[in-house]
Design a protein around this motif. Sequence first.
Motif, PDB file in Angstrom:
ATOM      1  N   HIS A 119      -4.921   9.715  -1.306  1.00 43.47           N
ATOM      2  CA  HIS A 119      -5.065   8.946  -0.058  1.00 43.47           C
ATOM      3  C   HIS A 119      -6.219   9.501   0.777  1.00 43.47           C
ATOM      4  O   HIS A 119      -6.103   9.769   1.970  1.00 43.47           O
ATOM      5  CB  HIS A 119      -3.770   8.922   0.760  1.00 43.47           C
ATOM      6  CG  HIS A 119      -3.638   7.684   1.603  1.00 43.47           C
ATOM      7  ND1 HIS A 119      -4.057   7.626   2.911  1.00 43.47           N
ATOM      8  CD2 HIS A 119      -3.159   6.445   1.319  1.00 43.47           C
ATOM      9  CE1 HIS A 119      -3.821   6.408   3.385  1.00 43.47           C
ATOM     10  NE2 HIS A 119      -3.278   5.675   2.449  1.00 43.47           N
ATOM     11  N   HIS A 160      -5.150   3.426  -5.216  1.00 40.14           N
ATOM     12  CA  HIS A 160      -5.326   3.603  -3.761  1.00 40.14           C
ATOM     13  C   HIS A 160      -5.799   5.034  -3.487  1.00 40.14           C
ATOM     14  O   HIS A 160      -5.437   5.614  -2.473  1.00 40.14           O
ATOM     15  CB  HIS A 160      -3.979   3.315  -3.089  1.00 40.14           C
ATOM     16  CG  HIS A 160      -4.031   3.078  -1.604  1.00 40.14           C
ATOM     17  ND1 HIS A 160      -4.987   2.319  -0.983  1.00 40.14           N
ATOM     18  CD2 HIS A 160      -3.206   3.497  -0.610  1.00 40.14           C
ATOM     19  CE1 HIS A 160      -4.752   2.287   0.323  1.00 40.14           C
ATOM     20  NE2 HIS A 160      -3.690   3.005   0.580  1.00 40.14           N
ATOM     21  N   ASP A 170       0.806  -1.218   0.000  1.00 41.00           N
ATOM     22  CA  ASP A 170       0.000   0.000   0.000  1.00 41.00           C
ATOM     23  C   ASP A 170       0.845   1.276   0.000  1.00 41.00           C
ATOM     24  O   ASP A 170       1.901   1.327   0.644  1.00 41.00           O
ATOM     25  CB  ASP A 170      -0.901   0.025   1.242  1.00 41.00           C
ATOM     26  CG  ASP A 170      -2.123  -0.878   1.052  1.00 41.00           C
ATOM     27  OD1 ASP A 170      -2.143  -1.654   0.085  1.00 41.00           O
ATOM     28  OD2 ASP A 170      -3.036  -0.790   1.889  1.00 41.00           O
ATOM     29  N   ASP A 171       0.336   2.278  -0.671  1.00 41.15           N
ATOM     30  CA  ASP A 171       0.785   3.674  -0.640  1.00 41.15           C
ATOM     31  C   ASP A 171       1.868   4.017  -1.671  1.00 41.15           C
ATOM     32  O   ASP A 171       2.049   5.176  -1.987  1.00 41.15           O
ATOM     33  CB  ASP A 171       1.262   4.121   0.757  1.00 41.15           C
ATOM     34  CG  ASP A 171       0.222   3.835   1.836  1.00 41.15           C
ATOM     35  OD1 ASP A 171      -0.990   3.966   1.540  1.00 41.15           O
ATOM     36  OD2 ASP A 171       0.604   3.457   2.959  1.00 41.15           O
TER      37      ASP A 171
HETATM   38 ZN   LIG Z   1      -2.847   3.597   2.517  1.00 38.97          ZN
END
Ligand SMILES: [Zn+2]
Length: 305
Positions: free
Chosen positions: A182, A178, A98-99
Motif C-alpha cells: 500500500h 493495489h 480496495d485493500d
Molecule cells: Zn487503498
Amino acid sequence: MTFRSQARAFLIHAATLARADVLALRLQRRSCSQALVVAVHETPPSMEAQFRAQLEWVSKYFTITSLENFAGLWKDSCKKDSCKSEAGRKPPILFTFDDGRESNYTVAAPMLESFGGRGVFFVVPAFAECSADEALAFYRSRINPNSRPGDEAWEDWKPMRPVQIEELAARGHAIGNHTLTHERLAGLSPERLEREIGDSARKLGRWTSRPVDAFAWTFGWDAIDANAWHVIQRHHRFCFAACPGGIDSRHDSPALLWRREVEVKYSAPEYRFLYSGLVDPWWSTRRKRLRKRLRVLRGPDIEQP
Ligand SMILES: [Zn+2]
C-alpha cells in the motif's frame, strides 16, 4: 460540517428534488459503449441489507458485470446485437473493492454473485500476509494513516487471507494489484516501483494461478507519476484511477480508467447522485491533467488490449 461537505449536501438535495439524477440515469441507458466503475472499501455484515438495497436500485439502471465482460467493451464496440436487447440498454457497471478486507470476501463477493456479477478485489499482499497481531498496526500505518485508535471496527482492518483470495479467483472474481505494501507510488525509484508493482503482481499471480489484469494505485487521484504508470503498463492491461468519470470505450483507453467511490454506508440520495454521473463534469479538469501527465491518448488512437 465543512463548506465543501455543505455544498455537496446542498447539490445532492437539489438534484434529488429536481429528479435530475433519474433523468441523467435514463440518458445513460441509451449508450452501450459506456460503462461505470465503482470503488468500495469495507462491506460490513451489519450493512448487508443496506448494500443489497443499493445493488437492487443499481440493477434497475445498470447490468452488474465482471472484469471479463467489461473487457469486451473494447472488442465489441457498439455494433453488436446485444445492444438491442433489454440487457444491452443498461450500461455495464463494475464493482471494485480496495485493500482486501475480509468483509469483502464474506459479504461483497456472495452479494455480487447473487446479482449475476463478479467483483474486482484490489488486494495488498503484505496486508493479506499480516498475522492477526500485525494487521491493525499495518492498517494504521500503511492503509489509513488518518485512522484514530478507538474508531476502527474489525471490518476496517481485518485482511482477506491468501487462501480466500485464491478461492475468489476460482469463483470468477478478478484479483487486482493495489501495490505490495500500500505504497504511495509518485516519486519512487525504479527498483522500488518494480518491487511494489512487479513483485506484487507476481505474488498475486502465484496465489491465483491467473494473470493479474487490473491495477489500482493507492491514495489520491493524483498520487501517480509517469514512471510508476509505465511500470504498471508492463504488468497490467487495466489501470484504474481514483477519479470519477463515465467510461466510453470509443474514447477511453484501458490503460487509464475512471472510478467513482460509492460506499455501502451512503444514503440513497447520496448514492443515486453519484451513480447518475452529475458529479462527473466537476472532475473533468483532473481527468485531463492525468491524461496529460501520463500521456494517455484519447479518441480513436487508443490501443486495444
Ligand atoms: Zn487503498
